[in-house]
Enzyme design. Structure first.
Site, PDB file in Angstrom:
ATOM      1  N   ASP A 206      31.714  40.637  45.026  1.00  0.00           N
ATOM      2  CA  ASP A 206      30.685  41.099  44.079  1.00  0.00           C
ATOM      3  C   ASP A 206      30.589  40.196  42.847  1.00  0.00           C
ATOM      4  O   ASP A 206      29.750  40.438  41.974  1.00  0.00           O
ATOM      5  CB  ASP A 206      30.905  42.569  43.676  1.00  0.00           C
ATOM      6  CG  ASP A 206      32.266  42.835  43.063  1.00  0.00           C
ATOM      7  OD1 ASP A 206      33.197  42.046  43.296  1.00  0.00           O
ATOM      8  OD2 ASP A 206      32.410  43.858  42.353  1.00  0.00           O
ATOM      9  N   HIS A 207      31.406  39.145  42.817  1.00  0.00           N
ATOM     10  CA  HIS A 207      31.323  38.183  41.703  1.00  0.00           C
ATOM     11  C   HIS A 207      30.858  36.798  42.155  1.00  0.00           C
ATOM     12  O   HIS A 207      30.631  35.934  41.319  1.00  0.00           O
ATOM     13  CB  HIS A 207      32.662  38.080  40.970  1.00  0.00           C
ATOM     14  CG  HIS A 207      32.995  39.336  40.220  1.00  0.00           C
ATOM     15  ND1 HIS A 207      32.925  39.431  38.847  1.00  0.00           N
ATOM     16  CD2 HIS A 207      33.349  40.577  40.669  1.00  0.00           C
ATOM     17  CE1 HIS A 207      33.241  40.661  38.476  1.00  0.00           C
ATOM     18  NE2 HIS A 207      33.497  41.374  39.564  1.00  0.00           N
TER      19      HIS A 207
ATOM     20  N   ASP B 267      37.083  40.912  36.273  1.00  0.00           N
ATOM     21  CA  ASP B 267      37.595  42.283  36.325  1.00  0.00           C
ATOM     22  C   ASP B 267      39.040  42.311  35.829  1.00  0.00           C
ATOM     23  O   ASP B 267      39.755  41.330  36.004  1.00  0.00           O
ATOM     24  CB  ASP B 267      37.573  42.789  37.764  1.00  0.00           C
ATOM     25  CG  ASP B 267      36.181  42.889  38.361  1.00  0.00           C
ATOM     26  OD1 ASP B 267      35.205  42.800  37.628  1.00  0.00           O
ATOM     27  OD2 ASP B 267      36.071  43.035  39.590  1.00  0.00           O
TER      28      ASP B 267
ATOM     29  N   HIS C 241      44.325  41.560  37.786  1.00  0.00           N
ATOM     30  CA  HIS C 241      43.406  42.193  38.729  1.00  0.00           C
ATOM     31  C   HIS C 241      43.918  42.170  40.179  1.00  0.00           C
ATOM     32  O   HIS C 241      43.151  42.364  41.110  1.00  0.00           O
ATOM     33  CB  HIS C 241      42.045  41.492  38.611  1.00  0.00           C
ATOM     34  CG  HIS C 241      40.937  42.171  39.356  1.00  0.00           C
ATOM     35  ND1 HIS C 241      40.722  43.532  39.320  1.00  0.00           N
ATOM     36  CD2 HIS C 241      39.975  41.686  40.182  1.00  0.00           C
ATOM     37  CE1 HIS C 241      39.685  43.831  40.073  1.00  0.00           C
ATOM     38  NE2 HIS C 241      39.225  42.727  40.618  1.00  0.00           N
TER      39      HIS C 241
ATOM     40  N   HIS D 297      36.640  35.279  39.844  1.00  0.00           N
ATOM     41  CA  HIS D 297      37.632  35.552  40.894  1.00  0.00           C
ATOM     42  C   HIS D 297      36.943  35.689  42.243  1.00  0.00           C
ATOM     43  O   HIS D 297      35.714  35.738  42.328  1.00  0.00           O
ATOM     44  CB  HIS D 297      38.483  36.770  40.552  1.00  0.00           C
ATOM     45  CG  HIS D 297      37.752  38.080  40.509  1.00  0.00           C
ATOM     46  ND1 HIS D 297      36.749  38.359  39.592  1.00  0.00           N
ATOM     47  CD2 HIS D 297      37.890  39.212  41.260  1.00  0.00           C
ATOM     48  CE1 HIS D 297      36.321  39.598  39.776  1.00  0.00           C
ATOM     49  NE2 HIS D 297      36.982  40.129  40.787  1.00  0.00           N
TER      50      HIS D 297
ATOM     51  N   HIS E 209      36.488  37.993  44.482  1.00  0.00           N
ATOM     52  CA  HIS E 209      35.908  39.220  45.053  1.00  0.00           C
ATOM     53  C   HIS E 209      34.410  39.007  45.221  1.00  0.00           C
ATOM     54  O   HIS E 209      33.740  38.490  44.306  1.00  0.00           O
ATOM     55  CB  HIS E 209      36.186  40.440  44.160  1.00  0.00           C
ATOM     56  CG  HIS E 209      37.583  40.961  44.314  1.00  0.00           C
ATOM     57  ND1 HIS E 209      38.221  41.708  43.349  1.00  0.00           N
ATOM     58  CD2 HIS E 209      38.468  40.847  45.354  1.00  0.00           C
ATOM     59  CE1 HIS E 209      39.438  42.032  43.774  1.00  0.00           C
ATOM     60  NE2 HIS E 209      39.617  41.521  44.974  1.00  0.00           N
TER      61      HIS E 209
ATOM     62  N   HIS F 273      30.119  46.698  34.920  1.00  0.00           N
ATOM     63  CA  HIS F 273      30.889  46.759  36.167  1.00  0.00           C
ATOM     64  C   HIS F 273      31.128  48.220  36.581  1.00  0.00           C
ATOM     65  O   HIS F 273      32.211  48.621  36.999  1.00  0.00           O
ATOM     66  CB  HIS F 273      32.223  45.999  36.038  1.00  0.00           C
ATOM     67  CG  HIS F 273      32.792  45.593  37.376  1.00  0.00           C
ATOM     68  ND1 HIS F 273      33.735  46.342  38.042  1.00  0.00           N
ATOM     69  CD2 HIS F 273      32.537  44.540  38.173  1.00  0.00           C
ATOM     70  CE1 HIS F 273      34.046  45.757  39.188  1.00  0.00           C
ATOM     71  NE2 HIS F 273      33.328  44.657  39.289  1.00  0.00           N
TER      72      HIS F 273
END
Ligand SMILES: [Zn+2]
Length: 305
Positions: A67-68, A214, A143, A63, A65, A272
């Site tokens: 941090d991914h 997530d 999410h 996805h 975001h 996570h």
């Protein structure tokens, strides 16, 4: 047994810290490598690990975001700078990441190889990759933005030929491939010898790995991941902070363990972790009360299936 293992490169959330990197894993299935998510600093983890990524031809991003995927453009760029890569690289991303990534790769990278971007719809189960040994499909997650997990599945092996039987019926060598693929054998007098008499089923048990990060607590995923050998499920918060989990569409360790228990998985790995915790022990303890066969991920850890 052929290799099927998960290398944890990052298992923290939000930002890289001294304790954890952000989300990234390398999945090795029969020496084919697949990168799952690519948070900031992923390439540092890969170079440090000593894992050779020359046989990594597919990257999957869950996805949009940061941090991914904030480590993606630098890492892919380094495949030119560090390895002079020439093989095609396939990048699988949710629809909403396609245009920004095309822009970044076009403007900031001069790649020595062809980058093929495959956008997909995260809202339904989709087969992304398949070869004769395995396949990868998406797992729709909940999410707040388009997001999915990935299910890595080995395929069943073909039946094993019974050489004595094949010889006894005079089956020529060139026909054995067809028998292995399920065909029977017709004798000169028209009698058909069924395949079941010429082969025995392989005792190989195909293995499956589900990556789910997530997501908020999402029991809808259970039928798809039922009985997997390993489930990686995000466990961002402890139950005392469940309101935060609800607010940010994440899961608690107890919720991750509940999914693992209700899906009858063999083993659960959690990760996570929220930045607010200095120690994962409470998260692990909470999960274990519901699903004892739980492990708390750390960077550098390898989990074999
Ligand atoms: Zn997220």
């Amino acid at each position: 047994m052929e290799k099927f293992e998960i290398n944890i490169l990052g298992c923290g959330s939000a930002v890289p810290t001294m304790r954890h990197g952000t989300s990234a894993q390398l999945v090795n299935i029969h020496e084919k490598l697949f990168l799952v998510d690519c948070g900031e600093g992923t390439q540092t983890q890969i170079w440090k690990s000593g894992i050779r990524v020359t046989n990594m031809n597919h990257i999957f991003i869950s996805h949009a975001h940061g941090d991914h995927f904030f480590g993606l453009v630098p890492f892919v760029s380094s495949l030119t700078l560090m390895l002079s890569r020439t093989d095609d690289l396939h990048l699988w991303v949710p629809f909403d990441l396609e245009e920004p990534l095309r822009h970044d790769f076009q403007h900031y990278c001069q790649l020595s190889f062809k980058l093929i971007i495959h956008p997909f719809d995260t809202s339904r189960k989709t087969l992304l990759y398949e070869d004769k040994e395995m396949k990868v499909e998406t797992i729709p997650l909940s999410h707040g933005i388009p997001c999915c997990g990935f299910l890595f599945c080995e395929k069943p092996k073909l039946p094993v030929l019974l050489p004595d039987k094949c010889r006894a019926y005079g089956i020529p060598q060139r026909e054995l491939g067809k028998i292995k693929n399920g065909a029977g054998w017709m004798m000169e007098d028209g009698t058909v010898i069924p395949n079941s008499e010429l082969t025995t089923p392989s005792d190989f048990m195909p293995r499956r790995y589900a990556y789910c990060s997530d997501t908020a607590y999402n029991p809808q995923m259970i039928p798809q991941i039922e009985g997997v050998n390993l489930l990686y499920h995000e466990a961002t918060f402890i139950s005392a902070d469940e309101m935060l989990a609800v607010k940010y569409a994440h899961s608690t360790a107890a919720q991750a363990a509940t999914i693992a228990r209700d899906a009858n998985v063999e083993k659960l790995a959690i990760g996570h972790y929220s930045l607010r915790y200095n120690d994962e022990k409470p998260l692990l303890a909470e999960a274990k009360t519901i699903f004892p066969n739980t492990e708390a991920c750390q960077e550098g850890m390898t989990i074999s299936l």
